[in-house]
Design a protein around this motif. Structure first.
Motif, PDB file in Angstrom:
ATOM      1  N   THR A 190      41.506 -29.095 -23.920  1.00  0.00           N
ATOM      2  CA  THR A 190      41.391 -30.272 -24.779  1.00  0.00           C
ATOM      3  C   THR A 190      40.374 -31.306 -24.309  1.00  0.00           C
ATOM      4  OG1 THR A 190      43.715 -29.912 -25.317  1.00  0.00           O
ATOM      5  CG2 THR A 190      42.720 -31.999 -26.020  1.00  0.00           C
ATOM      6  N   ALA A 191      40.485 -31.767 -23.077  1.00  0.00           N
ATOM      7  CA  ALA A 191      39.566 -32.800 -22.588  1.00  0.00           C
ATOM      8  C   ALA A 191      39.561 -32.816 -21.076  1.00  0.00           C
ATOM      9  CB  ALA A 191      39.970 -34.183 -23.123  1.00  0.00           C
ATOM     10  N   ALA A 192      38.461 -33.301 -20.525  1.00  0.00           N
ATOM     11  CA  ALA A 192      38.329 -33.445 -19.080  1.00  0.00           C
ATOM     12  C   ALA A 192      37.274 -34.499 -18.805  1.00  0.00           C
ATOM     13  CB  ALA A 192      37.942 -32.119 -18.430  1.00  0.00           C
ATOM     14  N   GLY A 193      37.308 -35.043 -17.605  1.00  0.00           N
ATOM     15  CA  GLY A 193      36.309 -36.042 -17.260  1.00  0.00           C
ATOM     16  C   GLY A 193      36.498 -36.569 -15.856  1.00  0.00           C
ATOM     17  N   HIS A 194      35.624 -37.450 -15.476  1.00  0.00           N
ATOM     18  CA  HIS A 194      35.672 -38.051 -14.140  1.00  0.00           C
ATOM     19  C   HIS A 194      36.602 -39.255 -14.122  1.00  0.00           C
ATOM     20  CE1 HIS A 194      32.089 -35.605 -13.718  1.00  0.00           C
ATOM     21  NE2 HIS A 194      32.305 -35.681 -12.418  1.00  0.00           N
ATOM     22  N   ILE A 195      37.202 -39.450 -12.984  1.00  0.00           N
ATOM     23  CA  ILE A 195      38.018 -40.638 -12.743  1.00  0.00           C
ATOM     24  C   ILE A 195      37.068 -41.686 -12.174  1.00  0.00           C
ATOM     25  CG2 ILE A 195      39.953 -41.611 -11.435  1.00  0.00           C
ATOM     26  CD1 ILE A 195      41.085 -38.698 -11.282  1.00  0.00           C
ATOM     27  N   GLY A 196      36.977 -42.814 -12.829  1.00  0.00           N
ATOM     28  CA  GLY A 196      36.084 -43.877 -12.362  1.00  0.00           C
ATOM     29  C   GLY A 196      36.539 -44.444 -11.020  1.00  0.00           C
ATOM     30  N   ALA A 197      35.634 -45.091 -10.311  1.00  0.00           N
ATOM     31  CA  ALA A 197      35.971 -45.709  -9.025  1.00  0.00           C
ATOM     32  C   ALA A 197      37.133 -46.683  -9.226  1.00  0.00           C
ATOM     33  CB  ALA A 197      34.761 -46.429  -8.449  1.00  0.00           C
ATOM     34  N   GLY A 198      38.203 -46.495  -8.474  1.00  0.00           N
ATOM     35  CA  GLY A 198      39.372 -47.374  -8.551  1.00  0.00           C
ATOM     36  C   GLY A 198      40.268 -47.140  -9.753  1.00  0.00           C
ATOM     37  N   GLU A 199      39.950 -46.177 -10.597  1.00  0.00           N
ATOM     38  CA  GLU A 199      40.722 -45.927 -11.816  1.00  0.00           C
ATOM     39  C   GLU A 199      41.940 -45.046 -11.520  1.00  0.00           C
ATOM     40  OE1 GLU A 199      39.743 -44.772 -16.472  1.00  0.00           O
ATOM     41  OE2 GLU A 199      38.562 -43.800 -14.900  1.00  0.00           O
TER      42      GLU A 199
END
Length: 178
Positions: A71-80
């Motif tokens: 379905t979806a994937a992505g990066h975890i932002g700094a501090g997220e």
């Protein structure tokens, strides 16, 4: 999610082999050096009919353009927070809101280019939501019956040998859709 050609860079957390945050790096750096371990999120979304929502990656993507994936994937932002990151990714890419359930964390090296911890989530949508695709990220999206994935793979760039299919299968088993 990999870098879109021409898109500005993002700051993400760098982690050690225990997934403990040790600093911040740019996504572009992480994608060129497997010693810079980072975090990503991914989610498998099913509906109550036992259909999984697949997305076809944009042709602008550096990795696997035009391929059908979970379905979806992505990066975890700094501090997220990882859970907030997956909610954001699903809404950005597909225009839907989800309440994710954490499944597991997987360490993965990708083609000697990068190393990452994938935080895997899943959910079953309680009601239908209209999809609004971000065409920079997603060419198409489709609900496919779990039992029809093998047939779907024959005519589409959907690999039954991919980590994406493995995660979908694991979640389908948890949810008793197999």
């Amino acid at each position: 999610n990999d870098k879109i050609i021409g898109m500005s860079d993002e700051l993400i957390d760098q982690v050690d082999e225990n997934d403990e945050i040790i600093g911040s790096i740019f996504k572009s750096q992480a994608h060129q050096n497997p010693s810079l371990i980072h975090r990503e999120v991914a989610i498998v979304v099913f509906n109550k009919k036992g259909e999984v929502l697949l997305q076809q990656r944009s042709m602008k993507k550096m990795n696997d353009p035009g391929h059908w994936k979970m379905t979806a994937a992505g990066h975890i932002g700094a501090g997220e927070d990882p859970e907030e990151a997956i909610k954001r990714e699903v809404e950005e890419e597909l225009g839907i809101k989800v309440e994710p359930t954490y499944y597991k964390k997987v360490f993965e090296k990708y083609r000697d280019k990068e190393a990452r911890f994938f935080w895997i989530y899943y959910t079953v949508l309680s009601k239908e939501q209209p999809l609004k695709l971000d065409k920079e990220e997603v060419m198409d999206a489709k609900w496919v019956k779990y039992s029809g994935l093998k047939e779907f793979s024959k005519n589409n760039k959907y690999l039954l040998s991919s980590p994406s299919h493995t995660r979908i299968t694991e979640v389908a088993e948890i949810l008793d859709f197999t």
